[in-house]
Design a protein around this motif. Structure first.
Motif: not given
Length: 340
Positions: A1-14
């Motif tokens: 989920m952290r990888d997705v957050a980084s890829e999308a430029g958002v926070g893990v909670k989002t």
């Protein structure tokens, strides 16, 4: 989920809110997160929370119709085999809808089930499971083969069972044998129609399309079809019903006729022996189907890496009376449905 957050430029909670379908996320952000999920092939692990409460390992079971008695026997056999290995069998029904089958299968995979048993919905494709098979998840298909996927499959010999049923009617002197079955887009329905045709061809008889009805099973359509059969200038003297729901619907409809054809049904059903005469069937064994599928699944879990297998189980003829009625000029004798 952290990888997705980084890829999308958002926070893990989002990312968590998007994955869980929560509101209060801008549509543009939601789209960006979903695109990142697709690029990274991210799949949620719903079993992670279960690690805290000692959740035991499980296998998933996807049924086409949980209300069918066939499904109940199938589930019982699979659950019994799973319990021998200390696992639960989590089951759900897709109600014969391909999209629901896909969603349910993926939901079970997201829970990190150890294996998956699927009774395919008509018209479904199964290449959506390819990534999971590539990761080593064992998947076994039951009753109908997968489409666009090479996987273990356990079937009943539907074509051979239909040949047996029609041969039995032929042996009792019938030459006008009608077929009443389900939609031929369903593998088993197509196989049983093929067996019906093959048995008539073997006997040197023509295929009369006026005596063939293959459509979704509903009481009103079965009743109308039987009325049309019996109104023919040469009505059938025998009837092959290609699954238990069709057989039961046919018996309800035939209760209003003075005389009816001899009848052999595919699939046994409760109270068949209490009809008058009792109903002759070609029986398959849902319990054996489930047991065989579960054993094949656990063999894979224990390290079997051989090519995908296709197992076909034999049927058995149970002569009880309705299939042994001789030809009658007006279509047969009376089959009485007992009061309940």
């Amino acid at each position: 989920m952290r990888d997705v957050a980084s890829e999308a430029g958002v926070g893990v909670k989002t990312v968590s809110r998007v994955v869980n379908g929560e509101p209060d996320v801008a549509e543009s952000t939601r789209h960006r997160v979903r695109a990142a999920i697709a690029r990274l092939d991210y799949r949620p692990d719903d079993s992670a929370r279960g690690l805290r409460n000692g959740q035991i390992a499980s296998i998933g079971l996807v049924l086409d119709d949980a209300t069918d008695p066939f499904s109940a026997q199938l589930v019982a056999a699979i659950q019994a085999e799973a319990q021998l290995h200390g696992m639960l069998a989590l089951s759900g029904s897709c109600n014969e809808d391909p999209d629901s089958e896909r969603e349910l299968s993926l939901a079970l995979c997201a829970r990190r089930v150890r294996g998956l048993v699927v009774v395919p919905a008509p018209g479904a494709r199964h290449d959506y499971l390819s990534p999971y098979l590539a990761e080593g998840l064992p998947v076994v298909f039951v009753d109908r083969p997968p489409v666009a996927l090479a996987a273990d499959t356990v079937l009943t010999d539907s074509r051979g069972g239909a040949i047996t049923a029609v041969r039995h009617l032929l042996a009792h002197g019938h030459r006008r044998i009608a077929f009443l079955g389900d939609d031929v887009r369903i593998h088993t329905a197509a196989e049983r129609l093929s067996g019906y045709r093959a048995a008539l061809h073997e006997a040197g008889l023509p295929i009369d399309t006026d005596l063939i009805a293959a459509r979704p099973v509903r009481d009103e359509t079965v009743s109308a079809t039987l009325a049309a059969f019996m109104a023919l200038p040469e009505p059938p003297t025998a009837l092959f019903t290609a699954n238990n729901r069709t057989t039961v619907a046919a018996l309800r409809a035939l209760a209003g006729f003075d005389t009816v054809p001899a009848l052999v049904g595919f699939d046994d059903f409760q109270l068949a022996e209490l009809m008058s005469p009792p109903v002759t069937v070609v029986a398959q064994d849902p319990g054996s189907l489930g047991e065989t599928a579960a054993r094949l699944l656990f063999q894979r879990l224990f390290g079997d890496r051989s090519p995908a297998q296709r197992v076909e189980l034999a049927t058995r003829l149970i002569p009880r009376g309705s299939g042994e009625i001789p030809p009658h000029p007006t279509g047969g004798r009376t089959i009485a449905v007992p009061p309940f």
